[in-house]
Write a protein that holds these residues in place. Sequence first.
Motif, short mmCIF file in Angstrom:
data_model
loop_
_atom_site.label_atom_id
_atom_site.label_comp_id
_atom_site.label_asym_id
_atom_site.label_seq_id
_atom_site.Cartn_x
_atom_site.Cartn_y
_atom_site.Cartn_z
N ILE A 127 0.86 -1.18 0.00
CA ILE A 127 0.00 0.00 0.00
C ILE A 127 0.89 1.23 0.00
CG2 ILE A 127 -1.65 1.37 1.35
CD1 ILE A 127 -2.66 -1.28 2.56
N GLU A 128 0.56 2.19 -0.83
CA GLU A 128 1.17 3.51 -0.76
C GLU A 128 0.04 4.48 -0.46
OE1 GLU A 128 1.25 1.76 -3.71
OE2 GLU A 128 3.27 0.96 -3.66
N THR A 129 0.23 5.31 0.54
CA THR A 129 -0.79 6.29 0.90
C THR A 129 -0.13 7.57 1.38
OG1 THR A 129 -2.87 6.61 2.10
CG2 THR A 129 -1.08 5.53 3.31
N LEU A 130 -0.85 8.66 1.27
CA LEU A 130 -0.30 9.93 1.75
C LEU A 130 -0.05 9.84 3.25
CD1 LEU A 130 -2.56 12.42 -0.25
CD2 LEU A 130 -0.21 11.71 -0.77
N SER A 131 1.00 10.50 3.69
CA SER A 131 1.40 10.40 5.10
C SER A 131 0.36 10.97 6.06
CB SER A 131 2.75 11.07 5.32
OG SER A 131 2.68 12.44 5.00
N ASP A 132 -0.54 11.83 5.57
CA ASP A 132 -1.58 12.37 6.45
C ASP A 132 -2.91 11.62 6.34
OD1 ASP A 132 -2.41 13.25 3.94
OD2 ASP A 132 -2.60 15.36 4.52
N ASN A 133 -2.91 10.49 5.63
CA ASN A 133 -4.14 9.69 5.49
C ASN A 133 -4.23 8.72 6.67
OD1 ASN A 133 -6.30 8.11 4.77
ND2 ASN A 133 -5.64 7.81 2.65
N VAL A 150 9.22 5.92 3.82
CA VAL A 150 8.53 7.14 3.42
C VAL A 150 9.13 7.60 2.10
CG1 VAL A 150 8.06 9.56 3.99
CG2 VAL A 150 8.03 7.82 5.79
N LEU A 151 8.28 7.86 1.15
CA LEU A 151 8.70 8.40 -0.14
C LEU A 151 8.52 9.91 -0.04
CD1 LEU A 151 6.80 5.78 -2.31
CD2 LEU A 151 9.20 5.73 -1.64
N ARG A 152 9.61 10.59 0.22
CA ARG A 152 9.54 12.02 0.51
C ARG A 152 9.15 12.83 -0.71
NH1 ARG A 152 14.87 13.81 2.11
NH2 ARG A 152 15.53 12.30 0.57
N VAL A 157 -0.07 16.95 -5.10
CA VAL A 157 -1.48 16.99 -4.74
C VAL A 157 -1.92 18.44 -4.55
CG1 VAL A 157 -3.22 16.26 -3.07
CG2 VAL A 157 -1.29 14.75 -3.58
N MET A 158 -2.79 18.89 -5.40
CA MET A 158 -3.41 20.21 -5.27
C MET A 158 -2.39 21.31 -4.97
SD MET A 158 -6.59 19.54 -5.92
CE MET A 158 -7.40 21.05 -5.45
N GLY A 159 -1.32 21.35 -5.76
CA GLY A 159 -0.38 22.45 -5.66
C GLY A 159 0.79 22.27 -4.72
N GLU A 160 0.95 21.08 -4.14
CA GLU A 160 2.10 20.86 -3.26
C GLU A 160 2.54 19.40 -3.31
OE1 GLU A 160 1.39 21.18 1.01
OE2 GLU A 160 -0.73 20.78 0.68
N PHE A 161 3.81 19.18 -3.01
CA PHE A 161 4.33 17.83 -2.91
C PHE A 161 4.09 17.31 -1.50
CE2 PHE A 161 6.86 19.13 -6.59
CZ PHE A 161 6.68 18.03 -7.41
N LEU A 162 3.61 16.07 -1.39
CA LEU A 162 3.36 15.43 -0.10
C LEU A 162 4.14 14.13 -0.03
CD1 LEU A 162 -0.52 15.92 0.13
CD2 LEU A 162 1.27 17.31 1.19
N ASP A 163 4.45 13.71 1.20
CA ASP A 163 5.11 12.43 1.43
C ASP A 163 4.09 11.30 1.31
OD1 ASP A 163 7.36 13.92 2.07
OD2 ASP A 163 7.24 13.52 4.23
N GLN A 164 4.60 10.16 0.87
CA GLN A 164 3.79 8.94 0.87
C GLN A 164 4.44 7.92 1.79
OE1 GLN A 164 3.73 8.14 -3.49
NE2 GLN A 164 1.52 8.04 -3.18
N VAL A 165 3.61 7.13 2.46
CA VAL A 165 4.10 6.05 3.30
C VAL A 165 3.93 4.75 2.51
CG1 VAL A 165 3.78 4.79 5.48
CG2 VAL A 165 3.48 7.28 5.41
N LEU A 166 4.97 3.94 2.53
CA LEU A 166 4.96 2.63 1.88
C LEU A 166 4.79 1.57 2.95
CD1 LEU A 166 5.57 0.84 -0.63
CD2 LEU A 166 7.97 1.01 0.01
#
Length: 180
Positions: A127-133, A150-152, A157-166
């Motif tokens: 699963i890959e999901t945004l770190s704030d999910n 963490v994929l930094r 997303v909507m004008g900014e880069f966000l981290d994803q958690v693997l």
Amino acid sequence: MLKGSKVGLRARHEDDIPILRTELYDDVVNSSRAGSRPWRPITPGSKDSRLVVDDNEQGHVPFSVVELDGGTLIGTATLWGIDNHHRSAHIGLGLLPSARGKGYGTDVVAVLCHYGFVVRGLQRLQIETLSDNAAMLRSAERNGFVREGVLRSSAWVMGEFLDQVLLGLLVQEWKSASKG
């Protein structure tokens, strides 16, 4: 139909499509957070792969998620990126706004694990999901998924880069947790 304790995963029905389009895909913010491509509107009647299932596509298995009590459509679930050589796949889900916060996500992940490990004979699910999910992270971890990294700044997303958690789960870990 595949059944969990609260939800069932079944084939996509034609009358699911307008509901999913309106309640999931027309929501620009949530679609942008969930998708790997930029949001764009889906024309009614289009054969867009986010809605219409291609039964010949072997690497992507989409389901409609329904409540076991009453059969109401509450979202989508997918096993995607299926790699039959390495016996791995990714899982994802999207719940309609009215179905969020009721524990359905945890049950959907459990049913997808059963499908991936038992029905498909896979070795690994990811699963890959945004770190704030927080909801997805909680659903994954309740089903035994382990944070692997963490994929930094990897998701635009909507004008900014966000981290994803693997997160990952191996079949032997799943079997051990299922026995306990």
